[in-house]
Design a protein around this motif. Structure first.
Motif, short mmCIF file in Angstrom:
data_model
loop_
_atom_site.label_atom_id
_atom_site.label_comp_id
_atom_site.label_asym_id
_atom_site.label_seq_id
_atom_site.Cartn_x
_atom_site.Cartn_y
_atom_site.Cartn_z
N HIS A 1 0.82 -1.22 0.00
CA HIS A 1 0.00 0.00 0.00
C HIS A 1 0.85 1.27 0.00
O HIS A 1 0.31 2.37 -0.08
CB HIS A 1 -0.91 0.03 1.23
N ARG B 1 4.62 2.77 5.01
CA ARG B 1 3.85 3.19 6.19
C ARG B 1 4.82 3.54 7.32
O ARG B 1 5.76 2.79 7.60
CB ARG B 1 2.92 2.07 6.65
N ALA C 1 -0.78 -4.60 11.33
CA ALA C 1 -1.88 -3.99 10.59
C ALA C 1 -1.41 -3.24 9.35
O ALA C 1 -2.17 -3.07 8.40
CB ALA C 1 -2.65 -3.04 11.50
N ASP D 1 -2.03 -5.28 6.33
CA ASP D 1 -3.38 -5.79 6.09
C ASP D 1 -4.38 -4.72 5.69
O ASP D 1 -5.31 -5.00 4.91
CB ASP D 1 -3.90 -6.50 7.35
N GLU D 2 -4.24 -3.51 6.23
CA GLU D 2 -5.23 -2.46 6.02
C GLU D 2 -4.88 -1.59 4.82
O GLU D 2 -3.86 -0.91 4.83
CB GLU D 2 -5.36 -1.58 7.27
N ASP E 1 -6.41 1.08 3.88
CA ASP E 1 -6.73 2.48 4.16
C ASP E 1 -5.98 2.93 5.41
O ASP E 1 -6.01 2.25 6.45
CB ASP E 1 -8.24 2.63 4.37
N ALA F 1 -8.10 3.46 8.52
CA ALA F 1 -8.48 2.17 9.08
C ALA F 1 -7.32 1.53 9.83
O ALA F 1 -7.51 0.85 10.84
CB ALA F 1 -8.98 1.24 7.98
N LEU F 2 -6.09 1.75 9.34
CA LEU F 2 -4.90 1.26 10.03
C LEU F 2 -4.81 1.89 11.43
O LEU F 2 -4.56 1.19 12.42
CB LEU F 2 -3.66 1.59 9.21
N ARG G 1 -7.29 0.26 13.61
CA ARG G 1 -6.87 -1.08 14.05
C ARG G 1 -5.93 -0.98 15.24
O ARG G 1 -6.02 -1.76 16.20
CB ARG G 1 -6.17 -1.81 12.90
N GLU H 1 1.71 7.63 5.20
CA GLU H 1 1.75 6.67 4.09
C GLU H 1 2.25 7.42 2.87
O GLU H 1 1.63 8.39 2.42
CB GLU H 1 0.35 6.13 3.85
#
Length: 231
Positions: free
Chosen positions: A23, A26, A53, A56-57, A59, A62-63, A66, A94
């Motif tokens: 993604h 991060r 996380a 996995d996430e 967005d 959303a991270l 989590r 990000e």
């Protein structure tokens, strides 16, 4: 870099991490409110939740959610203890190089600095998200802001130990003005300059843990022209 206010401590309540994912890159930097063993354990728990996380996430908001959920579960396991009362200010970032953007979720933390050849800009947000482990009390959703991030740009994340460093007269460290006065420096040189400048400014008397992290978008190397007659 990381500087502990306690000369005998190697770790404290400040934390940072960078995780390359599908993604984007991060990053997180944070500051656990309080000191001692509980602060260290809280920082370790947050980093563990983030590392998992981050992959996995898809967005960023959303991270952050989590990680907040993981922190609340851990606090519930220590109900009535000092650990249950800990909250963490943090910035999640990000960097997506194909899109040339950086996304920021600020959870009650000092704003990151975007350092470009033209300017040093604080990446403020209109509405900061709640610190971690306080989200359920505040009831506000986590939200991400997006900013341009181009080749050659640098993103400086830091804890409030930087901006709350004081000189002998009690004046706070002027981070933005200092960074601007140094011009554009390579990341390692900039961190080294900041490190030593903080120690000099405070006369080697830091009152809080201090951490800083830089991410740099390295420009592509220019390609040599192709000689159509070369073998």
């Amino acid at each position: 870099f990381y500087l502990s206010a306690d000369a005998e401590a190697r770790v404290g309540g400040d934390l940072y991490e960078a995780v390359p994912t599908t993604h984007g890159l991060r990053l997180v930097i944070g500051d656990v409110r309080g000191k001692g063993l509980f602060a260290v354990e809280t920082a370790a728990a947050l980093l563990g939740a983030f590392r998992e996380a981050a992959h996995d996430e898809p967005d960023l908001a959303a991270l952050a959610g989590r990680v907040e959920t993981s922190m609340r579960r851990r606090a519930a396991d220590y109900a009535g203890s000092d650990m249950a009362e800990r909250f963490v200010t943090a910035v999640f970032a990000e960097i997506v190089t194909p899109d040339r953007v950086v996304r920021i979720v600020n959870c009650g933390h000092p704003p990151p600095l975007l350092i470009s050849s033209a300017e040093v800009t604080e990446l403020e947000t209109d509405r900061s998200s709640p610190p971690l482990n306080l989200g359920v009390l505040v009831g506000e959703p986590y939200r991400a802001d997006e900013h341009p991030f181009r080749p050659g740009d640098q993103l400086l994340l830091y804890t409030d130990g930087v901006t709350e460093t004081r000189d002998s007269d009690g004046a706070f460290y002027p981070l933005v003005q200092r960074i601007r006065s140094w011009g554009v420096l390579p990341p390692r040189e900039l961190l080294d300059r900041l490190h030593h400048d903080l120690l000099t400014y405070s006369d080697n008397r830091l009152n809080d843990d201090t951490a800083a992290l830089i991410a740099c978008y390295i420009p592509d190397e220019p390609r040599a022209p192709t000689d159509p007659h070369a073998l």
